[in-house]
Design a protein around this motif. Structure first.
Motif, PDB file in Angstrom:
ATOM      1  N   GLY A 167      11.245  23.317  -7.499  1.00 32.96           N
ATOM      2  CA  GLY A 167      11.819  23.087  -6.170  1.00 32.96           C
ATOM      3  C   GLY A 167      10.760  22.902  -5.099  1.00 32.96           C
ATOM      4  O   GLY A 167      10.842  21.996  -4.261  1.00 32.96           O
ATOM      5  N   TRP A 168       9.732  23.780  -5.136  1.00 33.19           N
ATOM      6  CA  TRP A 168       8.648  23.675  -4.156  1.00 33.19           C
ATOM      7  C   TRP A 168       7.865  22.382  -4.335  1.00 33.19           C
ATOM      8  O   TRP A 168       7.440  21.753  -3.365  1.00 33.19           O
ATOM      9  CB  TRP A 168       7.712  24.872  -4.280  1.00 33.19           C
ATOM     10  N   HIS A 169       7.657  21.973  -5.592  1.00 33.66           N
ATOM     11  CA  HIS A 169       6.915  20.740  -5.832  1.00 33.66           C
ATOM     12  C   HIS A 169       7.677  19.529  -5.291  1.00 33.66           C
ATOM     13  O   HIS A 169       7.075  18.620  -4.704  1.00 33.66           O
ATOM     14  CB  HIS A 169       6.654  20.561  -7.330  1.00 33.66           C
ATOM     15  N   VAL A 170       8.977  19.512  -5.506  1.00 35.41           N
ATOM     16  CA  VAL A 170       9.791  18.403  -4.979  1.00 35.41           C
ATOM     17  C   VAL A 170       9.716  18.373  -3.459  1.00 35.41           C
ATOM     18  O   VAL A 170       9.506  17.314  -2.844  1.00 35.41           O
ATOM     19  CB  VAL A 170      11.249  18.535  -5.450  1.00 35.41           C
ATOM     20  N   LEU A 171       9.886  19.538  -2.827  1.00 34.87           N
ATOM     21  CA  LEU A 171       9.828  19.605  -1.369  1.00 34.87           C
ATOM     22  C   LEU A 171       8.454  19.177  -0.857  1.00 34.87           C
ATOM     23  O   LEU A 171       8.340  18.440   0.137  1.00 34.87           O
ATOM     24  CB  LEU A 171      10.144  21.031  -0.913  1.00 34.87           C
ATOM     25  N   ALA A 172       7.399  19.620  -1.535  1.00 34.52           N
ATOM     26  CA  ALA A 172       6.049  19.261  -1.108  1.00 34.52           C
ATOM     27  C   ALA A 172       5.815  17.760  -1.234  1.00 34.52           C
ATOM     28  O   ALA A 172       5.238  17.129  -0.340  1.00 34.52           O
ATOM     29  CB  ALA A 172       5.022  20.025  -1.938  1.00 34.52           C
ATOM     30  N   ALA A 173       6.260  17.165  -2.352  1.00 37.93           N
ATOM     31  CA  ALA A 173       6.072  15.725  -2.545  1.00 37.93           C
ATOM     32  C   ALA A 173       6.819  14.928  -1.494  1.00 37.93           C
ATOM     33  O   ALA A 173       6.288  13.953  -0.929  1.00 37.93           O
ATOM     34  CB  ALA A 173       6.522  15.330  -3.954  1.00 37.93           C
ATOM     35  N   VAL A 174       8.043  15.322  -1.223  1.00 39.96           N
ATOM     36  CA  VAL A 174       8.834  14.624  -0.195  1.00 39.96           C
ATOM     37  C   VAL A 174       8.179  14.778   1.175  1.00 39.96           C
ATOM     38  O   VAL A 174       8.108  13.820   1.966  1.00 39.96           O
ATOM     39  CB  VAL A 174      10.276  15.161  -0.184  1.00 39.96           C
ATOM     40  N   SER A 175       7.688  15.973   1.475  1.00 38.46           N
ATOM     41  CA  SER A 175       7.057  16.218   2.777  1.00 38.46           C
ATOM     42  C   SER A 175       5.786  15.385   2.946  1.00 38.46           C
ATOM     43  O   SER A 175       5.539  14.807   4.010  1.00 38.46           O
ATOM     44  CB  SER A 175       6.734  17.705   2.928  1.00 38.46           C
ATOM     45  N   ARG A 202       0.823  -1.209   0.000  1.00 39.95           N
ATOM     46  CA  ARG A 202       0.000   0.000   0.000  1.00 39.95           C
ATOM     47  C   ARG A 202       0.862   1.265   0.000  1.00 39.95           C
ATOM     48  O   ARG A 202       0.500   2.282  -0.602  1.00 39.95           O
ATOM     49  CB  ARG A 202      -0.937  -0.015   1.204  1.00 39.95           C
ATOM     50  N   GLY A 203       1.999   1.213   0.688  1.00 31.23           N
ATOM     51  CA  GLY A 203       2.905   2.352   0.696  1.00 31.23           C
ATOM     52  C   GLY A 203       3.454   2.657  -0.690  1.00 31.23           C
ATOM     53  O   GLY A 203       3.595   3.824  -1.074  1.00 31.23           O
ATOM     54  N   ILE A 204       3.741   1.601  -1.455  1.00 32.33           N
ATOM     55  CA  ILE A 204       4.205   1.802  -2.831  1.00 32.33           C
ATOM     56  C   ILE A 204       3.111   2.462  -3.668  1.00 32.33           C
ATOM     57  O   ILE A 204       3.360   3.388  -4.444  1.00 32.33           O
ATOM     58  CB  ILE A 204       4.630   0.451  -3.447  1.00 32.33           C
ATOM     59  N   ALA A 205       1.876   1.990  -3.474  1.00 29.46           N
ATOM     60  CA  ALA A 205       0.755   2.592  -4.209  1.00 29.46           C
ATOM     61  C   ALA A 205       0.591   4.065  -3.846  1.00 29.46           C
ATOM     62  O   ALA A 205       0.348   4.916  -4.720  1.00 29.46           O
ATOM     63  CB  ALA A 205      -0.527   1.823  -3.910  1.00 29.46           C
ATOM     64  N   ALA A 206       0.724   4.382  -2.559  1.00 27.78           N
ATOM     65  CA  ALA A 206       0.624   5.783  -2.136  1.00 27.78           C
ATOM     66  C   ALA A 206       1.734   6.616  -2.764  1.00 27.78           C
ATOM     67  O   ALA A 206       1.517   7.765  -3.178  1.00 27.78           O
ATOM     68  CB  ALA A 206       0.672   5.879  -0.621  1.00 27.78           C
ATOM     69  N   GLY A 207       2.946   6.029  -2.855  1.00 24.97           N
ATOM     70  CA  GLY A 207       4.054   6.734  -3.485  1.00 24.97           C
ATOM     71  C   GLY A 207       3.783   7.030  -4.947  1.00 24.97           C
ATOM     72  O   GLY A 207       4.117   8.117  -5.454  1.00 24.97           O
ATOM     73  N   VAL A 208       3.166   6.074  -5.642  1.00 22.08           N
ATOM     74  CA  VAL A 208       2.809   6.295  -7.042  1.00 22.08           C
ATOM     75  C   VAL A 208       1.803   7.447  -7.159  1.00 22.08           C
ATOM     76  O   VAL A 208       1.916   8.307  -8.039  1.00 22.08           O
ATOM     77  CB  VAL A 208       2.236   5.005  -7.661  1.00 22.08           C
ATOM     78  N   LEU A 209       0.821   7.478  -6.254  1.00 21.72           N
ATOM     79  CA  LEU A 209      -0.164   8.557  -6.274  1.00 21.72           C
ATOM     80  C   LEU A 209       0.498   9.913  -6.034  1.00 21.72           C
ATOM     81  O   LEU A 209       0.160  10.910  -6.694  1.00 21.72           O
ATOM     82  CB  LEU A 209      -1.242   8.305  -5.221  1.00 21.72           C
ATOM     83  N   ILE A 210       1.435   9.964  -5.090  1.00 22.38           N
ATOM     84  CA  ILE A 210       2.159  11.217  -4.832  1.00 22.38           C
ATOM     85  C   ILE A 210       2.961  11.625  -6.059  1.00 22.38           C
ATOM     86  O   ILE A 210       3.036  12.816  -6.416  1.00 22.38           O
ATOM     87  CB  ILE A 210       3.063  11.073  -3.602  1.00 22.38           C
ATOM     88  N   GLY A 211       3.548  10.632  -6.746  1.00 20.69           N
ATOM     89  CA  GLY A 211       4.291  10.923  -7.969  1.00 20.69           C
ATOM     90  C   GLY A 211       3.398  11.524  -9.045  1.00 20.69           C
ATOM     91  O   GLY A 211       3.786  12.467  -9.746  1.00 20.69           O
ATOM     92  N   LEU A 212       2.177  11.008  -9.165  1.00 21.41           N
ATOM     93  CA  LEU A 212       1.238  11.567 -10.137  1.00 21.41           C
ATOM     94  C   LEU A 212       0.856  12.998  -9.769  1.00 21.41           C
ATOM     95  O   LEU A 212       0.724  13.865 -10.648  1.00 21.41           O
ATOM     96  CB  LEU A 212      -0.007  10.684 -10.209  1.00 21.41           C
ATOM     97  N   LEU A 213       0.677  13.249  -8.474  1.00 20.75           N
ATOM     98  CA  LEU A 213       0.389  14.613  -8.033  1.00 20.75           C
ATOM     99  C   LEU A 213       1.537  15.550  -8.396  1.00 20.75           C
ATOM    100  O   LEU A 213       1.321  16.681  -8.849  1.00 20.75           O
ATOM    101  CB  LEU A 213       0.167  14.640  -6.522  1.00 20.75           C
ATOM    102  N   PHE A 214       2.764  15.066  -8.202  1.00 19.82           N
ATOM    103  CA  PHE A 214       3.939  15.880  -8.524  1.00 19.82           C
ATOM    104  C   PHE A 214       3.977  16.212 -10.014  1.00 19.82           C
ATOM    105  O   PHE A 214       4.198  17.369 -10.400  1.00 19.82           O
ATOM    106  CB  PHE A 214       5.212  15.142  -8.110  1.00 19.82           C
ATOM    107  N   VAL A 215       3.737  15.198 -10.853  1.00 20.25           N
ATOM    108  CA  VAL A 215       3.773  15.423 -12.299  1.00 20.25           C
ATOM    109  C   VAL A 215       2.717  16.446 -12.711  1.00 20.25           C
ATOM    110  O   VAL A 215       2.972  17.349 -13.511  1.00 20.25           O
ATOM    111  CB  VAL A 215       3.573  14.093 -13.049  1.00 20.25           C
TER     112      VAL A 215
END
Length: 748
Positions: free
Chosen positions: A403-411, A379-392
């Protein structure tokens, strides 16, 4: 019984946590910008309006119409909430508070708590655990559009949403037999009577969604029909709020009913769904170009990643229960994408709070019932994929903010990991606490990053300081100025705001100025003086104001009974070097020469002479009695003639001469005028105004109250009958069972 009492206590405890969480969130926002909740329309329209309305109410006057405010003086069609009891209380208090920014912030905090608790109730009604319901309640006031527009500026939209969510919760309770119809009726009426069309329409859509959802869930029509009946009665009671606007539309800027899609403030679905990255700056057309300077489509940091931690198998088994929530979100998404204008409904982005409300309630209800950490790595991997889509998606909309998008995704990923760890090791309550606490720093960072806000007028905060700096202008003042060219450095009391008014600023000063902030301006008056919604005018307004109206031979300022004309020096730099018009003189106001030139009547104030009779031809007209709504005049005319009043020709006027009706005329498509027949001796002329449709509105309000009384009687009668059946041990096995909110285990 003991378990039930403990669960009920848990519900109250988390309700208190919801209220305190909203307060904490407001504190975080104010740390980022102390004026965040006193900006744009709040400072220029609503807060001064409260002061003026409150003063009128304290004087025993119901401020439906104030003729001297001209284009903005018909308050039955403005966003004044004249038939909304909580708003009238706010108005009554307003004149006693010197700091209008502080007062506006406190008022909005109260409604933010009302909103948060309403969402909390909705989640509980659909069976969410109390902690997850609290997460939704705390998060909703800090969703993007609400935080940066409705709470910061568009107050009536915000208040309408706050009442709407309580109508939602009460509607579900009524449909499921756990409450009578009166709460639904009251909350719907409050949402309707804020006098802003969007919450009224959204309330109708929400009730429709709940009615359909309950048919799907209960597989019975009767509960939904009862809900629709109660809602229809609330609409009848609230009809008086909008009848004056509907029946006056033909003379306003909103008079054309049209449907078009101009793309302005229409939000593509891809942007609306980019809801969990705090750095998102959506791409759509607005006042600031294509890429927006504020994260207005943001909903909650956990909303999208949390989808990976829902047991979708169990959720599918119970899908019928969530039909209404999904419909609310879907209708909101479809509306935000256009059309851009549907009659008086323009700028679909205003419906983003409906999208946020539907999605936030849906996700938090699913989490509150079906959250799981089984298989947490997958499930954590799936959540990471969703965060990646949000970043894109966020990067695609605003690539310069990489820069802000990267920081937000990591946070967001780090916060999500911490919540999962807490949920697995300390329990769901701990996970919920971290989820809601994270709302506060995110709100702080988002507001801080949006400074300086592009929306602020930077109007002063304390009315005592405003009055001390401003000239003491008695009588009725017409200002000819333009707000647009004023440089930011002059937007203070030492600059423009010490001499000029825009929007409703004159109401803070307790001065009488022609017009004010109005989204519903009188079309012909606006054309006559080329006056806009914020009182700004074009440079030709000076000439137009002193033009002679040909049928009366009087100037426009004479027909308006204006005592003073204030000219903006930057707009009319040479005016003071020209001779004053006949009957006027230039007057010095030391300390204000840099901003304004002032013309006043040679003979003093005329607005106080002979009531509101502006001029007469072939008639002797003497004012007998005068109020905002009525002019009584003694008239004499041997050969017949005309009386023209310093009143704007709004629909709703009626005239009688010695008790017999007289037809209403309008001079220059603007001024109310009456023809007096020949041979009139000491005639009793009465000109009165009432809001158009007020009798119909009064009748429908009474019908609504009577109808809801009947529905309440039927509910009590049915409940007594059902209680009698229950005492015999008979149970209706066809009745669907839903988790009772006051019995939900907080650790679920």
């Amino acid at each position: 019984m003991e378990s039930s009492a403990l669960a009920r206590r848990d519900v109250y405890k988390w309700g208190l946590i919801t209220a305190l969480g909203v307060v904490a969130g407001y504190g975080a926002v104010l740390l980022a910008n102390i004026r965040h909740f006193y900006t744009d329309d709040t400072e220029s329209q609503y807060a001064p309006l409260w002061v003026m309305l409150g003063n009128r109410l304290r004087d025993g006057q119901f401020p439906a119409m104030i003729p001297e405010h001209w284009m903005a003086g018909n308050y039955t069609i403005e966003e004044s909430g004249l038939l909304n009891p909580p708003q009238l209380l706010i108005d009554l208090i307003a004149p006693s508070v010197d700091n209008v920014a502080l007062y506006a912030t406190i008022v909005k905090l109260i409604f933010a708590i009302v909103l948060g608790l309403g969402v909390y109730r909705v989640c509980l009604e659909y069976g969410a655990s109390a902690p997850w319901a609290a997460v939704a309640g705390i998060a909703i006031p800090f969703t993007g559009w609400l935080l940066f527009f409705d709470e910061a500026s568009w107050y009536t939209a915000f208040v309408g949403t706050a009442w709407l969510v309580h109508a939602w919760a009460s509607g579900v309770r009524y449909a499921r037999g756990r409450s009578g119809p009166i709460p639904t009726f009251i909350f719907l009426y409050l949402a309707i009577s804020v006098q802003y069309i969007f919450p009224a329409v959204e309330s109708g859509l929400m009730i429709g969604a709940v009615a359909v959802g309950e048919v799907v869930y209960q597989r019975k029509w009767v509960p939904s029909l009862r809900l629709l009946a109660a809602s229809g009665l609330a609409a009848l009671a609230g009809l008086a709020t909008y009848l004056p606007s509907m029946l006056s539309a033909k003379v306003t800027w909103r008079g054309t009913a049209q449907i078009n899609n101009d793309q302005f403030l229409t939000v593509p679905w891809s942007e609306s769904l980019n809801a969990s990255l705090p750095s998102t700056l959506p791409a759509y057309s607005s006042w600031w170009g294509y890429v927006q300077p504020m994260p207005v489509v943001y909903i909650a940091w956990f909303l999208i990643p949390a989808l990976a931690f829902i047991d979708w198998g169990k959720a599918r088994e119970n899908w019928r229960e969530f039909t209404a929530i999904a419909l609310v979100a879907i209708m909101g998404l479809m509306w935000t994408a256009g059309p851009g204008t549907i009659g008086p409904l323009r700028w679909p982005a205003r419906v983003l709070p409906m999208v946020a409300l539907g999605l936030l309630v849906l996700v938090c209800v699913l989490l509150g019932r079906f959250a799981t950490f089984d298989g947490w790595r997958r499930r954590g991997i799936a959540a990471g994929v969703l965060i990646g889509l949000l970043f894109v998606r966020s990067f695609s909309a605003a690539p310069r903010e990489l820069g802000w998008h990267v920081l937000a995704a990591v946070s967001v990923a780090a916060l999500g990991a911490a919540v999962v760890w807490l949920g697995r090791t300390r329990g769901m309550v701990a996970a919920c606490v971290l989820t809601l606490v994270a709302v506060f720093p995110i709100a702080y960072i988002q507001v801080r990053a949006a400074q300086p806000t592009p929306m602020s007028w930077n109007l002063p905060e304390k009315r005592s300081e405003m009055k001390a700096a401003f000239p003491d202008f008695t009588g009725t003042t017409l200002q000819l100025a333009d707000r647009g060219p004023i440089p930011p450095a002059e937007k203070n009391l030492k600059g423009a705001y010490g001499s000029l008014v825009f929007g409703n600023y004159a109401k803070d000063l307790e001065l009488t100025y022609v017009s004010g902030y109005t989204p519903n301006g009188h079309y012909w008056f606006g054309e006559m003086l080329c006056m806009r919604w914020d009182t700004s005018v074009c440079p030709d307004a000076f000439r137009r104001a002193f033009d002679v109206e040909p049928t009366t031979g009087r100037t426009i300022v004479d027909l308006m009974k204006v005592d003073r004309v204030v000219l903006q020096r930057s707009m009319y730099p040479d005016a003071r070097n020209q001779p004053a018009p006949d009957g006027w003189k230039w007057v010095d106001y030391p300390g204000h020469e840099q901003q304004i030139s002032v013309l006043e009547r040679v003979g003093g104030l005329i607005s106080t002479r002979n009531g509101r009779v502006a001029t007469s031809t072939g008639v002797t007209a003497t004012s007998v009695a005068e109020s905002d709504l009525t002019s009584r005049v003694r008239v004499n005319s041997d050969n017949g003639g005309q009386v023209v009043f310093a009143r704007l020709g709004w629909p709703g006027y009626r005239a009688t001469l010695n008790g017999h009706d007289l037809p209403i005329k309008v001079v220059a498509k603007t001024f109310v005028a009456l023809d007096i027949p020949a041979g009139t001796k000491n005639g009793d002329l009465e000109l009165s105004w009432r809001p158009p449709g007020w009798k119909i509105g009064g009748a429908t309000a009474l019908l609504g109250l009577l109808g809801i009384g009947i529905l309440q009687w039927a509910f009590l009668r049915t409940r007594r009958r059902d209680d009698g059946l229950d005492s015999t041990g008979t149970v209706d096995t066809n009745e669907p069972v839903t988790p009772q909110p006051d019995l939900v285990d907080a650790k679920h």
